[in-house]
Design an enzyme around this catalytic site. Structure first.
Site, PDB file in Angstrom:
ATOM      1  N   LYS A 210       0.830  -1.211   0.000  1.00  0.00           N
ATOM      2  CA  LYS A 210       0.000   0.000   0.000  1.00  0.00           C
ATOM      3  C   LYS A 210       0.871   1.270   0.000  1.00  0.00           C
ATOM      4  O   LYS A 210       0.621   2.225  -0.743  1.00  0.00           O
ATOM      5  CB  LYS A 210      -0.928  -0.021   1.232  1.00  0.00           C
ATOM      6  CG  LYS A 210      -1.662   1.263   1.506  1.00  0.00           C
ATOM      7  CD  LYS A 210      -2.536   1.681   0.323  1.00  0.00           C
ATOM      8  CE  LYS A 210      -2.957   3.115   0.412  1.00  0.00           C
ATOM      9  NZ  LYS A 210      -4.253   3.328   0.941  1.00  0.00           N
ATOM     10  N   CYS A 264      -3.167  10.720   2.123  1.00  0.00           N
ATOM     11  CA  CYS A 264      -2.522   9.456   1.750  1.00  0.00           C
ATOM     12  C   CYS A 264      -1.191   9.686   1.045  1.00  0.00           C
ATOM     13  O   CYS A 264      -0.138   9.349   1.564  1.00  0.00           O
ATOM     14  CB  CYS A 264      -3.443   8.670   0.827  1.00  0.00           C
ATOM     15  SG  CYS A 264      -5.082   8.520   1.498  1.00  0.00           S
TER      16      CYS A 264
HETATM   17  N1  SAJ Z   1      -2.119  15.129  -8.219  1.00  0.00           N
HETATM   18  C1  SAJ Z   1      -1.335  15.962  -9.002  1.00  0.00           C
HETATM   19  N2  SAJ Z   1      -1.082  15.579 -10.286  1.00  0.00           N
HETATM   20  C2  SAJ Z   1      -1.582  14.433 -10.810  1.00  0.00           C
HETATM   21  C3  SAJ Z   1      -2.373  13.582 -10.008  1.00  0.00           C
HETATM   22  C4  SAJ Z   1      -2.621  13.965  -8.705  1.00  0.00           C
HETATM   23  O1  SAJ Z   1      -0.865  17.012  -8.568  1.00  0.00           O
HETATM   24  O2  SAJ Z   1      -1.329  14.174 -11.993  1.00  0.00           O
HETATM   25  C5  SAJ Z   1      -2.403  15.530  -6.833  1.00  0.00           C
HETATM   26  C6  SAJ Z   1      -3.895  15.761  -6.575  1.00  0.00           C
HETATM   27  O3  SAJ Z   1      -4.263  17.060  -6.960  1.00  0.00           O
HETATM   28  C7  SAJ Z   1      -3.959  15.560  -5.084  1.00  0.00           C
HETATM   29  C8  SAJ Z   1      -2.914  14.477  -4.842  1.00  0.00           C
HETATM   30  O4  SAJ Z   1      -2.093  14.461  -5.974  1.00  0.00           O
HETATM   31  O5  SAJ Z   1      -3.601  16.736  -4.395  1.00  0.00           O
HETATM   32  C9  SAJ Z   1      -3.449  13.096  -4.608  1.00  0.00           C
HETATM   33  O6  SAJ Z   1      -4.525  12.817  -5.458  1.00  0.00           O
HETATM   34  P1  SAJ Z   1      -4.748  11.423  -6.176  1.00  0.00           P
HETATM   35  O7  SAJ Z   1      -5.993  11.526  -6.966  1.00  0.00           O
HETATM   36  O8  SAJ Z   1      -3.541  11.012  -6.920  1.00  0.00           O
HETATM   37  O9  SAJ Z   1      -4.854  10.371  -4.995  1.00  0.00           O
HETATM   38  P2  SAJ Z   1      -5.708  10.287  -3.635  1.00  0.00           P
HETATM   39  O10 SAJ Z   1      -4.858  10.785  -2.522  1.00  0.00           O
HETATM   40  O11 SAJ Z   1      -7.059  10.862  -3.781  1.00  0.00           O
HETATM   41  O12 SAJ Z   1      -5.876   8.697  -3.513  1.00  0.00           O
HETATM   42  C10 SAJ Z   1      -4.719   7.891  -3.471  1.00  0.00           C
HETATM   43  C11 SAJ Z   1      -4.911   6.736  -4.460  1.00  0.00           C
HETATM   44  N3  SAJ Z   1      -3.646   6.037  -4.656  1.00  0.00           N
HETATM   45  C12 SAJ Z   1      -3.123   5.808  -5.890  1.00  0.00           C
HETATM   46  O13 SAJ Z   1      -3.651   6.215  -6.903  1.00  0.00           O
HETATM   47  C13 SAJ Z   1      -1.871   5.030  -5.953  1.00  0.00           C
HETATM   48  C14 SAJ Z   1      -5.977   5.786  -3.944  1.00  0.00           C
HETATM   49  O14 SAJ Z   1      -6.088   4.638  -4.780  1.00  0.00           O
HETATM   50  C15 SAJ Z   1      -5.654   5.352  -2.517  1.00  0.00           C
HETATM   51  O15 SAJ Z   1      -6.647   4.482  -1.986  1.00  0.00           O
HETATM   52  C16 SAJ Z   1      -5.618   6.620  -1.664  1.00  0.00           C
HETATM   53  O16 SAJ Z   1      -4.552   7.428  -2.136  1.00  0.00           O
HETATM   54  C17 SAJ Z   1      -5.400   6.203  -0.217  1.00  0.00           C
HETATM   55  O17 SAJ Z   1      -6.382   6.207   0.541  1.00  0.00           O
HETATM   56  O18 SAJ Z   1      -4.286   5.817   0.138  1.00  0.00           O
END
Ligand code: SAJ
Length: 422
Positions: A210, A264
């Site tokens: 994870k 996360c």
């Molecule tokens: N972000 C960027 N650029 C991108 C993608 C995301 O700046 O291209 C930023 C988003 O704006 C945000 C952060 O990253 O601030 C995280 O967003 P996210 O959509 O990537 O992820 P989370 O935190 O909503 O959810 C993640 C997910 N993990 C992965 O995709 C590996 C989810 O599957 C997990 O269950 C979750 O963390 C968790 O609970 O751990």
């Protein structure tokens, strides 16, 4: 079968509701009386698509009820927060409290599952805390398939906020047992509602998998964010750069932003760094790069203000979005919130915050100069517009409204960062 879900937040509540929708009797437990009362009315205390319908049905059919006091059950699923404390060390105190709260209720044959994202060793630590309260029961030993009274496993949640209900059912799950028997018992439970594969391993591998998934994403976002810093220095539009580079068949660069938020991705990599500091140099550096982005954005905002021929105290600035990502209300670890709060201290005459998913400004803003307003009102008054979150209404906005304003677009949804739209 009775399942008790401990912690009714973004993971626990959807899990409880999905299980209840499969006719399992679910007792949800939370320390917040407000959360418990809201759920028992068939309502929800968080914003997540499709969750309201699911919870209402689960409560109405009597399959789900919430309480602040844990009750006996066949299986306990612990979904409590695991933040960090001090110098980015994991804070397992919520897991400890949950373990000590359920331990007195445990009976032979019970299954306890830790769903919270945790550093390697946390599942066994949780087991130790239960064992201390219940020396009369036997608990399993890592890797030894002896028969114990209680089964313990780690099944990390991996659902994406905004898509939780669908992903809870469709995603593959990693089922990490303290022993193989524990894993098999946990797998039986997940098969009730998971359509994806339930992949069995040991609890330590499940814990690290994870953390690795979220670190993979953090490192890749850091790469995109670093390109944004490099492009800024070289006078190149990073959005065009990435769009073009991604036309290579084996390149898939993510999007830069105002930093990485949420509870996360901005947290979990630290758990790896904390447990193997010498070995996790890349993961550590990615965290530092992503954490440095808000101050880069604040510099861009300062420059944008200077481009207006007025004293800063005579300027109105609008910050669009506070959540950590689009179309959710979750402000935890949100770089957008952090940036907006810093903007509030920069001396602008007025700060207008637009966040369509909340109805009250969080603390950290000076009520005398900061208001939560509708998008139209902000666009009418603002001299400087900072786009912090790519919420749908902002994407759909008429670009003509930006005419004559200084714009800092941290998500690249308009003309690209640092542009004057005339
Ligand atoms: N972000 C960027 N650029 C991108 C993608 C995301 O700046 O291209 C930023 C988003 O704006 C945000 C952060 O990253 O601030 C995280 O967003 P996210 O959509 O990537 O992820 P989370 O935190 O909503 O959810 C993640 C997910 N993990 C992965 O995709 C590996 C989810 O599957 C997990 O269950 C979750 O963390 C968790 O609970 O751990």
């Amino acid at each position: 079968m009775i399942v008790s879900v401990i912690g009714l937040g973004y993971i626990g509540l959807p899990t409880a509701a999905v299980l209840a929708s499969r006719q399992v009797e679910v007792i949800g437990v939370d320390v917040s009386q407000h959360a418990v009362d809201t759920i028992n009315k068939g309502e929800i205390h968080i914003i997540e698509p499709e969750l309201d319908v699911l919870v209402r049905a689960a409560v109405q059919t009597g399959h789900l009820r919430a309480t602040t006091t844990p009750e006996p059950a066949d299986a306990f699923m612990v979904a409590v927060p695991t933040p960090f404390k001090g110098d980015h060390e994991p804070d397992l105190s919520y897991i400890e409290s949950a373990a000590k709260a359920i331990a007195p209720l445990l009976e032979r044959g019970n299954l306890v599952i830790l769903e919270s994202t945790s550093p390697v060793g946390a599942t066994e630590k949780m087991m130790q805390w239960m064992q201390e309260v219940r020396p009369d029961l036997t608990f399993p030993t890592f890797g030894f398939d002896d028969s114990a009274d209680i089964s313990v496993a780690h099944c990390p949640e991996r659902v994406l906020p905004g898509h939780i209900v669908r992903e809870l059912v469709d995603n593959d799950r990693i089922i990490g047992g303290v022993t193989t028997k524990c894993a098999e018992q946990a797998r039986e439970l997940y098969k009730i509602f998971v359509k994806g594969d339930c992949l069995v391993t040991d609890c330590r591998t499940a814990e690290l998998s994870k953390l690795v998934e979220n670190s993979f994403r953090d490192v890749n976002i850091a790469f995109a964010n670093e390109l944004s810093l490099i492009s800024d220095k070289l006078g190149i539009n990073v959005w065009e750069l990435i769009r073009l580079s991604n036309r290579h068949p084996r390149v898939k660069i993510l999007q830069p932003g105002p930093g990485v938020g949420g509870h996360c991705i901005a947290v979990d990599p630290w758990f790896i760094v904390d447990s193997a500091p010498e070995q996790s140099r890349l993961i550590h550096t990615a965290r530092l790069v992503n954490d440095s982005i808000p101050s880069f954005i604040l510099d861009k905002i300062r420059q944008a203000a200077e481009n207006k021929d007025k004293e800063i105290a005579d300027l109105t600035i609008a910050c669009l979005g506070l959540a950590f990502k689009p179309d959710i209300d979750d402000l935890r670890e949100s770089p957008a919130l952090n940036i907006a709060q810093q903007v509030g201290l920069m001396g602008f005459g007025r700060l207008m915050v637009v966040e369509p998913n909340i109805c009250k400004l969080p603390s950290g803003f000076d009520a005398a100069t900061v208001n939560l307003v509708e998008l139209d009102a902000a666009m009418e008054k603002a001299d400087v517009v900072v786009l912090l979150v790519d919420h749908s209404p902002f994407k759909a906005m008429d670009l003509g409204l930006l005419s004559g304003k200084q714009v800092v677009d941290t998500r690249g949804i308009w003309a690209g960062a640092k542009c004057e739209v005339d």
